[in-house]
Design a protein around this motif. Structure first.
Motif, PDB file in Angstrom:
ATOM      1  N   ASN A 163      53.537 -15.450  95.157  1.00 36.23           N
ATOM      2  CA  ASN A 163      54.602 -15.695  94.335  1.00 36.23           C
ATOM      3  C   ASN A 163      54.689 -15.679  92.711  1.00 36.23           C
ATOM      4  OD1 ASN A 163      56.496 -15.867  96.501  1.00 36.23           O
ATOM      5  ND2 ASN A 163      56.003 -17.776  96.959  1.00 36.23           N
ATOM      6  N   ASP A 164      53.504 -16.239  92.275  1.00 35.29           N
ATOM      7  CA  ASP A 164      53.374 -16.527  90.876  1.00 35.29           C
ATOM      8  C   ASP A 164      52.987 -15.036  90.092  1.00 35.29           C
ATOM      9  OD1 ASP A 164      53.829 -19.064  90.525  1.00 35.29           O
ATOM     10  OD2 ASP A 164      51.599 -19.407  90.632  1.00 35.29           O
ATOM     11  N   GLU A 165      51.986 -14.226  91.020  1.00 34.43           N
ATOM     12  CA  GLU A 165      51.720 -12.942  90.514  1.00 34.43           C
ATOM     13  C   GLU A 165      52.928 -11.990  90.648  1.00 34.43           C
ATOM     14  OE1 GLU A 165      49.135 -13.586  89.390  1.00 34.43           O
ATOM     15  OE2 GLU A 165      47.507 -14.333  90.469  1.00 34.43           O
ATOM     16  N   MET A 166      53.883 -12.143  91.466  1.00 40.45           N
ATOM     17  CA  MET A 166      55.059 -10.998  91.664  1.00 40.45           C
ATOM     18  C   MET A 166      55.957 -11.487  90.354  1.00 40.45           C
ATOM     19  SD  MET A 166      54.936  -9.202  94.001  1.00 40.45           S
ATOM     20  CE  MET A 166      56.360  -8.474  93.194  1.00 40.45           C
ATOM     21  N   ARG A 167      55.960 -12.832  89.878  1.00 38.97           N
ATOM     22  CA  ARG A 167      56.940 -13.245  88.795  1.00 38.97           C
ATOM     23  C   ARG A 167      56.081 -12.635  87.630  1.00 38.97           C
ATOM     24  NH1 ARG A 167      56.270 -18.018  86.053  1.00 38.97           N
ATOM     25  NH2 ARG A 167      54.820 -18.558  87.665  1.00 38.97           N
ATOM     26  N   HIS A 168      54.736 -12.655  87.644  1.00 39.40           N
ATOM     27  CA  HIS A 168      54.160 -12.178  86.526  1.00 39.40           C
ATOM     28  C   HIS A 168      54.662 -10.591  86.145  1.00 39.40           C
ATOM     29  CE1 HIS A 168      50.686 -15.354  86.642  1.00 39.40           C
ATOM     30  NE2 HIS A 168      52.152 -15.894  86.380  1.00 39.40           N
ATOM     31  N   ALA A 169      54.565  -9.858  87.497  1.00 35.80           N
ATOM     32  CA  ALA A 169      54.791  -8.417  87.483  1.00 35.80           C
ATOM     33  C   ALA A 169      56.330  -8.297  86.947  1.00 35.80           C
ATOM     34  CB  ALA A 169      54.419  -7.855  88.849  1.00 35.80           C
ATOM     35  N   ASP A 170      57.090  -9.171  87.128  1.00 40.69           N
ATOM     36  CA  ASP A 170      58.589  -8.931  86.868  1.00 40.69           C
ATOM     37  C   ASP A 170      58.698  -9.297  85.502  1.00 40.69           C
ATOM     38  OD1 ASP A 170      61.339  -8.983  88.237  1.00 40.69           O
ATOM     39  OD2 ASP A 170      61.436 -10.653  87.014  1.00 40.69           O
ATOM     40  N   MET A 171      58.171 -10.252  84.901  1.00 42.79           N
ATOM     41  CA  MET A 171      58.091 -10.594  83.452  1.00 42.79           C
ATOM     42  C   MET A 171      57.407  -9.447  82.647  1.00 42.79           C
ATOM     43  SD  MET A 171      56.407 -14.699  83.786  1.00 42.79           S
ATOM     44  CE  MET A 171      56.367 -14.854  81.994  1.00 42.79           C
ATOM     45  N   ILE A 172      56.302  -8.960  82.848  1.00 42.81           N
ATOM     46  CA  ILE A 172      55.832  -7.867  82.297  1.00 42.81           C
ATOM     47  C   ILE A 172      56.672  -6.478  82.419  1.00 42.81           C
ATOM     48  CG2 ILE A 172      53.860  -6.122  82.541  1.00 42.81           C
ATOM     49  CD1 ILE A 172      52.252  -8.540  83.349  1.00 42.81           C
ATOM     50  N   ALA A 173      57.264  -6.239  83.632  1.00 39.81           N
ATOM     51  CA  ALA A 173      58.587  -4.980  83.786  1.00 39.81           C
ATOM     52  C   ALA A 173      59.318  -5.445  82.707  1.00 39.81           C
ATOM     53  CB  ALA A 173      58.789  -4.943  85.126  1.00 39.81           C
ATOM     54  N   LYS A 174      60.050  -6.534  82.670  1.00 41.26           N
ATOM     55  CA  LYS A 174      61.212  -6.653  81.701  1.00 41.26           C
ATOM     56  C   LYS A 174      60.819  -6.450  80.204  1.00 41.26           C
ATOM     57  CE  LYS A 174      63.986  -9.920  84.580  1.00 41.26           C
ATOM     58  NZ  LYS A 174      63.904 -11.387  84.896  1.00 41.26           N
ATOM     59  N   ARG A 175      59.498  -6.819  79.966  1.00 43.46           N
ATOM     60  CA  ARG A 175      59.240  -6.594  78.522  1.00 43.46           C
ATOM     61  C   ARG A 175      58.773  -5.127  78.264  1.00 43.46           C
ATOM     62  NH1 ARG A 175      60.266  -7.294  74.003  1.00 43.46           N
ATOM     63  NH2 ARG A 175      58.514  -7.541  72.302  1.00 43.46           N
ATOM     64  N   LEU A 176      58.300  -4.579  79.343  1.00 46.51           N
ATOM     65  CA  LEU A 176      58.069  -3.044  79.011  1.00 46.51           C
ATOM     66  C   LEU A 176      59.348  -2.164  79.159  1.00 46.51           C
ATOM     67  CD1 LEU A 176      55.236  -2.380  81.611  1.00 46.51           C
ATOM     68  CD2 LEU A 176      55.286  -1.688  79.201  1.00 46.51           C
ATOM     69  N   ILE A 177      60.460  -2.483  79.731  1.00 42.07           N
ATOM     70  CA  ILE A 177      61.804  -1.967  79.503  1.00 42.07           C
ATOM     71  C   ILE A 177      62.149  -1.963  78.137  1.00 42.07           C
ATOM     72  CG2 ILE A 177      64.141  -2.138  80.179  1.00 42.07           C
ATOM     73  CD1 ILE A 177      63.000  -2.778  83.157  1.00 42.07           C
ATOM     74  N   GLU A 178      62.116  -3.236  77.124  1.00 43.63           N
ATOM     75  CA  GLU A 178      62.603  -3.691  76.232  1.00 43.63           C
ATOM     76  C   GLU A 178      62.003  -2.879  75.072  1.00 43.63           C
ATOM     77  OE1 GLU A 178      63.931  -8.452  76.836  1.00 43.63           O
ATOM     78  OE2 GLU A 178      62.071  -7.992  75.908  1.00 43.63           O
ATOM     79  N   LEU A 179      60.283  -2.393  75.656  1.00 45.47           N
ATOM     80  CA  LEU A 179      59.781  -1.656  74.490  1.00 45.47           C
ATOM     81  C   LEU A 179      59.681  -0.248  74.882  1.00 45.47           C
ATOM     82  CD1 LEU A 179      56.470  -4.127  74.818  1.00 45.47           C
ATOM     83  CD2 LEU A 179      57.973  -3.963  72.595  1.00 45.47           C
ATOM     84  N   ASN A 180      60.655   0.148  75.704  1.00 43.36           N
ATOM     85  CA  ASN A 180      60.534   1.623  76.133  1.00 43.36           C
ATOM     86  C   ASN A 180      59.299   2.150  76.862  1.00 43.36           C
ATOM     87  OD1 ASN A 180      63.274   2.395  75.633  1.00 43.36           O
ATOM     88  ND2 ASN A 180      62.983   2.554  73.440  1.00 43.36           N
ATOM     89  N   GLY A 181      58.653   1.313  77.464  1.00 43.61           N
ATOM     90  CA  GLY A 181      57.312   1.733  78.370  1.00 43.61           C
ATOM     91  C   GLY A 181      57.645   2.270  79.261  1.00 43.61           C
ATOM     92  N   ASP A 182      56.965   3.336  79.941  1.00 41.73           N
ATOM     93  CA  ASP A 182      57.219   3.977  81.207  1.00 41.73           C
ATOM     94  C   ASP A 182      56.035   3.249  82.210  1.00 41.73           C
ATOM     95  OD1 ASP A 182      57.697   5.398  83.444  1.00 41.73           O
ATOM     96  OD2 ASP A 182      57.295   7.520  82.659  1.00 41.73           O
ATOM     97  N   PHE A 183      56.667   2.410  83.303  1.00 46.54           N
ATOM     98  CA  PHE A 183      55.724   1.892  84.101  1.00 46.54           C
ATOM     99  C   PHE A 183      55.807   2.373  85.548  1.00 46.54           C
ATOM    100  CE2 PHE A 183      58.620  -1.421  85.823  1.00 46.54           C
ATOM    101  CZ  PHE A 183      59.399  -1.194  84.951  1.00 46.54           C
ATOM    102  N   ARG A 184      56.140   3.488  85.721  1.00 48.27           N
ATOM    103  CA  ARG A 184      56.480   4.039  87.120  1.00 48.27           C
ATOM    104  C   ARG A 184      55.240   4.315  87.583  1.00 48.27           C
ATOM    105  NH1 ARG A 184      60.540   8.528  85.710  1.00 48.27           N
ATOM    106  NH2 ARG A 184      59.435   8.519  83.612  1.00 48.27           N
TER     107      ARG A 184
END
Ligand code: FE
Ligand code: FE
Ligand code: MG
Length: 194
Positions: free
Chosen positions: A90-111
């Motif tokens: 569960n922690d690792e999934m939360r980490h993926a979520d936190m990183i995805a949110k920051r990538l969206i703010e930075l206009n990063g493509d993580f597809r």
């Protein structure tokens, strides 16, 4: 005549207020942009996005490995170990979520697709071939150490440049340190049973 002067006077007054408001807005947005540019160059941001995409792939891989290990693990302390593995999943999934949110703010493509996790990630979690408690713990301790090293480097990279990413990475790093400690404690508890 007096009326028309008043009318034009009022118009000029309103226009002056509107122009002052728009200038104020322009100035404040320019200030924010220049502060960001001072602290982080375009290539800094590009490198940061790259690192965060790597972290995103690794978090999914770590999460998947914990989930799989929790299903397959056999041996002493099994129920205690499963509880810990699910918590970490569960922690690792939360980490993926936190990183995805920051990538969206930075206009990063993580597809990416799951088959890309291994290519993009750097911690290369092995598949569960041995399901004994000891080998599951060893494998995950290795993965956590890799994550700790990766996030420590990333933290140094953004220090003093990007406060928001810094606080996200610091929170994740502290979790990874705790994960490793929890797994090591379970590892140390094992021989005492024999
Ligand atoms: Fe993590
Ligand atoms: Fe972890
Ligand atoms: Mg834990």
């Amino acid at each position: 005549m007096e009326r028309s002067i008043n009318f034009y006077g009022a118009c000029i007054f309103i226009l002056a207020i509107l122009s002052a408001c728009s200038t104020g807005k322009k100035e404040s947005s320019t200030n924010v942009t220049s502060v960001l540019q001072d602290k982080q160059s375009k290539s800094d941001v590009a490198l940061l996005i790259n690192k965060l995409v790597t972290a995103f792939a690794d978090e999914w891989m770590a999460s998947y490995q914990y989930w799989m290990a929790a299903k397959l693990v056999q041996g002493e302390l099994r129920s205690q170990v499963i509880k810990e593995l699910i918590e970490h999943y569960n922690d690792e999934m939360r980490h993926a979520d936190m990183i995805a949110k920051r990538l969206i703010e930075l206009n990063g493509d993580f597809r990416m697709f799951p088959q890309d996790w291994h290519k993009i990630g750097v911690c290369h979690y092995d598949s569960i071939t041995e399901s004994s408690v000891i080998s599951v713990l060893n494998e995950n301790i290795k993965g956590e150490q890799c994550a700790i090293d990766f996030y420590q480097n990333l933290l140094e990279m953004v220090k003093g440049k990007d406060d928001k990413t810094y606080s996200i990475i610091l929170e994740i790093l502290n979790d990874e340190i705790e994960h490793k400690k929890d797994l090591e404690e379970l590892h140390q508890a094992l021989p005492k049973l024999k």
